[in-house]
Design an enzyme around this catalytic site. Structure first.
Site, short mmCIF file in Angstrom:
data_model
loop_
_atom_site.label_atom_id
_atom_site.label_comp_id
_atom_site.label_asym_id
_atom_site.label_seq_id
_atom_site.Cartn_x
_atom_site.Cartn_y
_atom_site.Cartn_z
CD GLU A 1 25.83 -6.41 -10.74
OE1 GLU A 1 26.88 -6.95 -10.40
OE2 GLU A 1 25.03 -6.93 -11.54
CB CYS B 1 16.41 -5.63 -13.55
SG CYS B 1 16.93 -7.07 -12.61
CB CYS C 1 21.58 -13.11 -1.69
SG CYS C 1 20.02 -14.00 -1.44
CB CYS D 1 20.90 -20.10 -5.40
SG CYS D 1 19.31 -19.67 -4.68
CB CYS E 1 23.13 -17.14 -7.36
SG CYS E 1 22.82 -15.38 -7.21
CB CYS F 1 22.42 -10.50 -11.94
SG CYS F 1 21.90 -9.15 -10.91
N1 SAH Z 1 16.50 -13.69 -5.09
C1 SAH Z 1 15.48 -13.66 -6.06
C2 SAH Z 1 15.63 -12.55 -7.06
C3 SAH Z 1 17.02 -12.24 -7.56
S1 SAH Z 1 17.77 -13.49 -8.55
C4 SAH Z 1 15.35 -15.01 -6.74
O1 SAH Z 1 16.19 -15.87 -6.54
O2 SAH Z 1 14.35 -15.18 -7.45
C5 SAH Z 1 16.89 -13.29 -10.09
C6 SAH Z 1 16.95 -14.51 -10.99
O3 SAH Z 1 18.29 -14.71 -11.46
C7 SAH Z 1 16.54 -15.79 -10.28
O4 SAH Z 1 15.59 -16.51 -11.04
C8 SAH Z 1 17.83 -16.55 -10.21
O5 SAH Z 1 17.61 -17.93 -10.17
C9 SAH Z 1 18.56 -16.09 -11.44
N2 SAH Z 1 20.01 -16.33 -11.44
C10 SAH Z 1 20.85 -16.27 -10.39
N3 SAH Z 1 22.11 -16.59 -10.77
C11 SAH Z 1 22.06 -16.86 -12.08
C12 SAH Z 1 23.04 -17.26 -13.04
N4 SAH Z 1 24.31 -17.43 -12.71
N5 SAH Z 1 22.64 -17.46 -14.31
C13 SAH Z 1 21.33 -17.27 -14.66
N6 SAH Z 1 20.38 -16.88 -13.80
C14 SAH Z 1 20.73 -16.69 -12.52
FE1 SF4 Z 2 19.81 -14.98 -3.52
FE2 SF4 Z 2 20.91 -15.43 -5.87
FE3 SF4 Z 2 19.44 -17.32 -4.74
FE4 SF4 Z 2 18.23 -15.12 -5.69
S1 SF4 Z 2 19.34 -16.66 -6.88
S2 SF4 Z 2 17.90 -16.10 -3.71
S3 SF4 Z 2 19.83 -13.58 -5.27
S4 SF4 Z 2 21.39 -16.49 -3.95
#
Ligand code: SAH
Ligand code: SF4
Length: 359
Positions: A89, A102, A109, A113, A116, A333
């Site tokens: 995306e 973006c 990934c 996290c 996510c 996302c």
């Molecule tokens: N991997 C990198 C960049 C991609 S994620 C990172 O983690 O920074 C981009 C942002 O989206 C990050 O700040 C992440 O914490 C946030 N994000 C991920 N899942 C999310 C969710 N379900 N709701 C809101 N923000 C989210």
């Molecule tokens: Fe990976 Fe999602 Fe964590 Fe960013 S927020 S590092 S995309 S698992």
């Protein structure tokens, strides 16, 4: 072979090995990235025989857009189908005269996290240089909203775990003959891969956003598992070192607010103290949790989010709440592509293209 996968020096080598001067590489770059031309035959200041050679051996391949969904807030989520059949995306955000792209850096990934949607997909692979450039190219030349003014690596994936491609990608974003963006208008967002924060500081110090989420290792270990490898002490040291090289002399800290987990006033205070203890100039970007199927967290109520923001502001920090983009269409996302990629990975490769082709 896709010319978008060639680094600047590889492109120069391609030219010199074919009897062309080195500067031909910049001419090609200009046609492709500055003018949006994919057809070598139209590159009129390139010698005819070399154009024919390029046409026989290479192409300028941009991932196919299989879906574009406009949100009520004006942002647009694009789904790209890669040649592997997988889907990533990108989001196009027009706001206050800026056009922000973006972009994604990986399929899935590995950082995983807990909140996510991309992490829930697992890790498939790094995007190539061409696949990253292709997202920006497509938004620049196919969206009909004007030129991309800002690029943020906040799509799917951990950009610093795809470092060599990321570095070459950033160089093209900054190159005058390509996208000509200033370092302050390009932001790498990371979960905190400390050794590569240090390398980025030396190699290509663009704006940095760090996904912090918690002020204690105990909580951050649960939310961002990579914290066990690179705990807060190391991460904050890397941020402090980075800020002197950062184009805006501050680091953006993203905090995804999760109901009852990290959204109390004490959490805000602890985050504020952590930043101060390490002497980091911070700007906070508070992101209300975006729910997705399979996620177990909840978004805090609006008053809680506001309270958190005010607490940080009272402590002397700049703190903004990110508008949740595309809530009305695809949610988090990685969510939509996750649905597609999971269906793809559950079946054999023969069916992959077929399933992605449903769109
Ligand atoms: N991997 C990198 C960049 C991609 S994620 C990172 O983690 O920074 C981009 C942002 O989206 C990050 O700040 C992440 O914490 C946030 N994000 C991920 N899942 C999310 C969710 N379900 N709701 C809101 N923000 C989210
Ligand atoms: Fe990976 Fe999602 Fe964590 Fe960013 S927020 S590092 S995309 S698992």
């Amino acid at each position: 072979m896709n010319l978008l996968n060639l680094t600047r020096s590889e492109l120069e080598r391609l030219c010199t090995e074919n009897g062309q001067p080195k500067f031909r590489a910049l001419q090609l770059t200009k046609w492709i990235h500055k003018k949006g031309v994919q057809d070598f035959a139209k590159m009129t200041d390139i010698q005819g025989a070399f154009r024919d050679y390029l046409g026989r051996k290479l192409n300028v391949h941009v991932p196919k857009i299989i879906q574009s969904t406009k949100s009520a807030d004006g942002s647009e989520k694009w789904l790209f189908k890669l040649e592997s059949g997988e889907v990533v995306e990108s989001v196009l955000i027009p706001e206050n005269g800026r056009i922000t792209a973006c972009v994604s850096s990986q399929v899935g990934c590995a950082v995983d996290c807990s909140f996510c949607a991309t992490g829930h997909q697992g890790f498939s692979r790094n995007l190539s240089l061409g696949e990253m450039l292709g997202q920006v190219w497509a938004i620049n030349y196919m969206a009909n909203v004007g030129r991309v003014t800002n690029v943020v690596l906040m799509g799917m994936g951990e950009p610093l775990l795809n470092y060599s491609n990321l570095k070459e990608f950033l160089k093209y974003l900054l190159l005058d003959e390509a996208y000509g963006l200033s370092r302050r208008k390009v932001t790498v967002s990371t979960s905190g891969i400390v050794p590569f924060i240090d390398r980025l500081r030396v190699d290509c110090p663009v704006s940095l956003a760090v996904s912090l989420h918690a002020a204690s290792n105990e909580l951050r270990n649960k939310l961002v598992p990579i914290n066990r490898k690179y705990p807060l002490e190391q991460l904050m040291r890397a941020c402090r070192d980075y800020q002197d090289s950062a184009p805006r002399k501050f680091i953006t800290f993203e905090v995804v607010l999760l109901d009852g987990v990290n959204d109390s006033l004490n959490d805000a205070l602890a985050i504020s103290r952590l930043i101060e203890d390490y002497g980091v100039n911070a700007k906070f970007n508070l992101i209300p949790y975006n729910a997705f199927g399979g996620g177990t967290f909840k978004k805090p109520v609006a008053e809680k989010i506001k309270g958190f923001q005010i607490k940080l502001q009272e402590s002397g920090h700049v703190a903004t709440v990110r508008k949740t983009r595309g809530d009305d269409v695809e949610g988090a996302c990685g969510q939509l592509s996750g649905i597609v990629n999971n269906r793809i990975s559950r079946v054999g490769s023969r069916e992959k293209a077929e399933i992605a082709g449903l769109f």
